[in-house]
Design a protein around this motif. Sequence first.
Motif, PDB file in Angstrom:
ATOM      1  N   ASP A 113      -9.211   4.926   3.599  1.00  0.00           N
ATOM      2  CA  ASP A 113      -9.941   6.190   3.545  1.00  0.00           C
ATOM      3  C   ASP A 113      -8.917   7.259   3.184  1.00  0.00           C
ATOM      4  O   ASP A 113      -7.816   7.284   3.754  1.00  0.00           O
ATOM      5  CB  ASP A 113     -10.607   6.496   4.888  1.00  0.00           C
ATOM      6  N   PHE A 114      -9.243   8.139   2.249  1.00  0.00           N
ATOM      7  CA  PHE A 114      -8.231   9.051   1.725  1.00  0.00           C
ATOM      8  C   PHE A 114      -8.807  10.408   1.339  1.00  0.00           C
ATOM      9  O   PHE A 114     -10.021  10.582   1.199  1.00  0.00           O
ATOM     10  CB  PHE A 114      -7.537   8.432   0.507  1.00  0.00           C
ATOM     11  N   ARG A 115      -7.878  11.325   1.144  1.00  0.00           N
ATOM     12  CA  ARG A 115      -8.131  12.596   0.456  1.00  0.00           C
ATOM     13  C   ARG A 115      -7.336  12.517  -0.831  1.00  0.00           C
ATOM     14  O   ARG A 115      -6.195  12.059  -0.831  1.00  0.00           O
ATOM     15  CB  ARG A 115      -7.604  13.787   1.265  1.00  0.00           C
ATOM     16  N   PHE A 116      -7.934  12.949  -1.935  1.00  0.00           N
ATOM     17  CA  PHE A 116      -7.182  12.983  -3.190  1.00  0.00           C
ATOM     18  C   PHE A 116      -6.951  14.439  -3.547  1.00  0.00           C
ATOM     19  O   PHE A 116      -7.885  15.171  -3.869  1.00  0.00           O
ATOM     20  CB  PHE A 116      -7.908  12.269  -4.334  1.00  0.00           C
ATOM     21  N   VAL A 117      -5.700  14.847  -3.472  1.00  0.00           N
ATOM     22  CA  VAL A 117      -5.330  16.235  -3.749  1.00  0.00           C
ATOM     23  C   VAL A 117      -5.156  16.392  -5.256  1.00  0.00           C
ATOM     24  O   VAL A 117      -4.360  15.682  -5.876  1.00  0.00           O
ATOM     25  CB  VAL A 117      -4.028  16.622  -3.008  1.00  0.00           C
ATOM     26  N   MET A 118      -5.936  17.326  -5.823  1.00  0.00           N
ATOM     27  CA  MET A 118      -5.854  17.645  -7.252  1.00  0.00           C
ATOM     28  C   MET A 118      -5.887  19.159  -7.345  1.00  0.00           C
ATOM     29  O   MET A 118      -6.966  19.760  -7.272  1.00  0.00           O
ATOM     30  CB  MET A 118      -7.039  17.066  -8.015  1.00  0.00           C
ATOM     31  N   ARG A 126      -2.288   9.161 -14.896  1.00  0.00           N
ATOM     32  CA  ARG A 126      -1.343   9.948 -15.696  1.00  0.00           C
ATOM     33  C   ARG A 126      -1.961  11.297 -16.069  1.00  0.00           C
ATOM     34  O   ARG A 126      -1.319  12.338 -15.957  1.00  0.00           O
ATOM     35  CB  ARG A 126      -0.938   9.201 -16.962  1.00  0.00           C
ATOM     36  N   SER A 127      -3.232  11.277 -16.491  1.00  0.00           N
ATOM     37  CA  SER A 127      -3.883  12.523 -16.911  1.00  0.00           C
ATOM     38  C   SER A 127      -4.034  13.496 -15.738  1.00  0.00           C
ATOM     39  O   SER A 127      -3.936  14.709 -15.933  1.00  0.00           O
ATOM     40  CB  SER A 127      -5.237  12.239 -17.554  1.00  0.00           C
ATOM     41  N   LEU A 128      -4.253  12.998 -14.535  1.00  0.00           N
ATOM     42  CA  LEU A 128      -4.329  13.871 -13.359  1.00  0.00           C
ATOM     43  C   LEU A 128      -2.991  14.555 -13.113  1.00  0.00           C
ATOM     44  O   LEU A 128      -2.937  15.733 -12.766  1.00  0.00           O
ATOM     45  CB  LEU A 128      -4.766  13.086 -12.122  1.00  0.00           C
ATOM     46  N   HIS A 129      -1.901  13.827 -13.315  1.00  0.00           N
ATOM     47  CA  HIS A 129      -0.570  14.422 -13.138  1.00  0.00           C
ATOM     48  C   HIS A 129      -0.251  15.425 -14.238  1.00  0.00           C
ATOM     49  O   HIS A 129       0.478  16.386 -13.996  1.00  0.00           O
ATOM     50  CB  HIS A 129       0.503  13.334 -13.038  1.00  0.00           C
ATOM     51  N   GLU A 130      -0.784  15.204 -15.417  1.00  0.00           N
ATOM     52  CA  GLU A 130      -0.582  16.175 -16.495  1.00  0.00           C
ATOM     53  C   GLU A 130      -1.385  17.451 -16.243  1.00  0.00           C
ATOM     54  O   GLU A 130      -0.935  18.543 -16.581  1.00  0.00           O
ATOM     55  CB  GLU A 130      -0.974  15.548 -17.834  1.00  0.00           C
ATOM     56  N   LYS A 131      -2.541  17.301 -15.637  1.00  0.00           N
ATOM     57  CA  LYS A 131      -3.433  18.438 -15.401  1.00  0.00           C
ATOM     58  C   LYS A 131      -3.071  19.223 -14.137  1.00  0.00           C
ATOM     59  O   LYS A 131      -3.176  20.442 -14.107  1.00  0.00           O
ATOM     60  CB  LYS A 131      -4.874  17.940 -15.300  1.00  0.00           C
ATOM     61  N   PHE A 132      -2.650  18.518 -13.089  1.00  0.00           N
ATOM     62  CA  PHE A 132      -2.368  19.158 -11.799  1.00  0.00           C
ATOM     63  C   PHE A 132      -0.911  18.922 -11.398  1.00  0.00           C
ATOM     64  O   PHE A 132      -0.365  17.852 -11.648  1.00  0.00           O
ATOM     65  CB  PHE A 132      -3.266  18.585 -10.694  1.00  0.00           C
ATOM     66  N   MET A 144       0.839  -1.208   0.000  1.00  0.00           N
ATOM     67  CA  MET A 144       0.000   0.000   0.000  1.00  0.00           C
ATOM     68  C   MET A 144       0.873   1.257   0.000  1.00  0.00           C
ATOM     69  O   MET A 144       0.552   2.233  -0.677  1.00  0.00           O
ATOM     70  CB  MET A 144      -0.947   0.008   1.202  1.00  0.00           C
ATOM     71  N   ASP A 145       1.977   1.239   0.736  1.00  0.00           N
ATOM     72  CA  ASP A 145       2.917   2.370   0.711  1.00  0.00           C
ATOM     73  C   ASP A 145       3.470   2.583  -0.688  1.00  0.00           C
ATOM     74  O   ASP A 145       3.581   3.720  -1.158  1.00  0.00           O
ATOM     75  CB  ASP A 145       4.069   2.150   1.697  1.00  0.00           C
ATOM     76  N   ASP A 146       3.827   1.474  -1.373  1.00  0.00           N
ATOM     77  CA  ASP A 146       4.323   1.583  -2.752  1.00  0.00           C
ATOM     78  C   ASP A 146       3.254   2.176  -3.663  1.00  0.00           C
ATOM     79  O   ASP A 146       3.548   3.034  -4.499  1.00  0.00           O
ATOM     80  CB  ASP A 146       4.741   0.212  -3.292  1.00  0.00           C
ATOM     81  N   TYR A 147       2.018   1.715  -3.514  1.00  0.00           N
ATOM     82  CA  TYR A 147       0.908   2.230  -4.321  1.00  0.00           C
ATOM     83  C   TYR A 147       0.756   3.742  -4.108  1.00  0.00           C
ATOM     84  O   TYR A 147       0.704   4.506  -5.071  1.00  0.00           O
ATOM     85  CB  TYR A 147      -0.384   1.488  -3.957  1.00  0.00           C
ATOM     86  N   LEU A 148       0.698   4.165  -2.854  1.00  0.00           N
ATOM     87  CA  LEU A 148       0.515   5.591  -2.551  1.00  0.00           C
ATOM     88  C   LEU A 148       1.694   6.436  -3.042  1.00  0.00           C
ATOM     89  O   LEU A 148       1.500   7.519  -3.582  1.00  0.00           O
ATOM     90  CB  LEU A 148       0.299   5.782  -1.052  1.00  0.00           C
ATOM     91  N   ARG A 149       2.912   5.918  -2.881  1.00  0.00           N
ATOM     92  CA  ARG A 149       4.101   6.638  -3.361  1.00  0.00           C
ATOM     93  C   ARG A 149       4.089   6.749  -4.879  1.00  0.00           C
ATOM     94  O   ARG A 149       4.395   7.796  -5.450  1.00  0.00           O
ATOM     95  CB  ARG A 149       5.383   5.956  -2.878  1.00  0.00           C
ATOM     96  N   ALA A 150       3.692   5.674  -5.550  1.00  0.00           N
ATOM     97  CA  ALA A 150       3.638   5.680  -7.021  1.00  0.00           C
ATOM     98  C   ALA A 150       2.610   6.690  -7.533  1.00  0.00           C
ATOM     99  O   ALA A 150       2.860   7.376  -8.524  1.00  0.00           O
ATOM    100  CB  ALA A 150       3.317   4.280  -7.539  1.00  0.00           C
ATOM    101  N   VAL A 151       1.463   6.785  -6.850  1.00  0.00           N
ATOM    102  CA  VAL A 151       0.459   7.784  -7.251  1.00  0.00           C
ATOM    103  C   VAL A 151       1.019   9.185  -7.025  1.00  0.00           C
ATOM    104  O   VAL A 151       0.910  10.051  -7.897  1.00  0.00           O
ATOM    105  CB  VAL A 151      -0.866   7.599  -6.471  1.00  0.00           C
ATOM    106  N   ARG A 152       1.624   9.417  -5.866  1.00  0.00           N
ATOM    107  CA  ARG A 152       2.132  10.752  -5.513  1.00  0.00           C
ATOM    108  C   ARG A 152       3.237  11.213  -6.467  1.00  0.00           C
ATOM    109  O   ARG A 152       3.242  12.355  -6.910  1.00  0.00           O
ATOM    110  CB  ARG A 152       2.670  10.740  -4.068  1.00  0.00           C
ATOM    111  N   THR A 153       4.163  10.328  -6.797  1.00  0.00           N
ATOM    112  CA  THR A 153       5.318  10.709  -7.621  1.00  0.00           C
ATOM    113  C   THR A 153       5.106  10.404  -9.102  1.00  0.00           C
ATOM    114  O   THR A 153       5.940  10.740  -9.925  1.00  0.00           O
ATOM    115  CB  THR A 153       6.576   9.951  -7.154  1.00  0.00           C
ATOM    116  N   TRP A 154       4.022   9.796  -9.406  1.00  0.00           N
ATOM    117  CA  TRP A 154       3.702   9.213 -10.707  1.00  0.00           C
ATOM    118  C   TRP A 154       4.872   8.428 -11.280  1.00  0.00           C
ATOM    119  O   TRP A 154       5.481   8.732 -12.299  1.00  0.00           O
ATOM    120  CB  TRP A 154       3.137  10.198 -11.728  1.00  0.00           C
ATOM    121  N   ASP A 155       5.141   7.332 -10.575  1.00  0.00           N
ATOM    122  CA  ASP A 155       6.106   6.330 -11.009  1.00  0.00           C
ATOM    123  C   ASP A 155       5.285   5.195 -11.620  1.00  0.00           C
ATOM    124  O   ASP A 155       4.810   4.306 -10.909  1.00  0.00           O
ATOM    125  CB  ASP A 155       6.921   5.859  -9.803  1.00  0.00           C
TER     126      ASP A 155
END
Length: 132
Positions: free
Chosen positions: A98-103, A68-74, A20-31
């Motif tokens: 449970d999360f907050r998605f920052v965009m 990917r599109s979220l990282h391109e937009k924000f 789960m840490d890897d998943y969250l880090r990958a979303v945050r850094t877009w790896d």
Amino acid sequence: MSMNTDVQDVTAESEIRALMDDYLRAVRTWDEALFRSTFDANANIAHYYVRGDEVRTISLDQFVDTIRSLHEKFDNAQEIAEHIEVSRVGHLASVRVDFRFVMGSKEPQGSDLFNLAKVKGRWVIIHKSYWL
């Protein structure tokens, strides 16, 4: 429960939380490579779409395109876990995040429900359901 079972349970939960840490880090850094590695290649994603009161199911490739599109937009697209709950039975697990998605300036809240399986010695996401 034996001491060996206790150790196995702690080890499994630790491995699941690391995934789960890897998943969250990958979303945050877009790896993208790390992101894909957290999923089984045949995983699917179901999004409960609140405004349309419907469920939309997409493939892993479509979900990759979405993130990917979220990282391109924000500049700051990331999922921030507020709470993580793990349940496991043998080689299967369920994880609620449970999360907050920052965009950009938006920070909608939601929940992920992940189904995981231990395949070839490692945990992978086989299904993700979420609402946002």
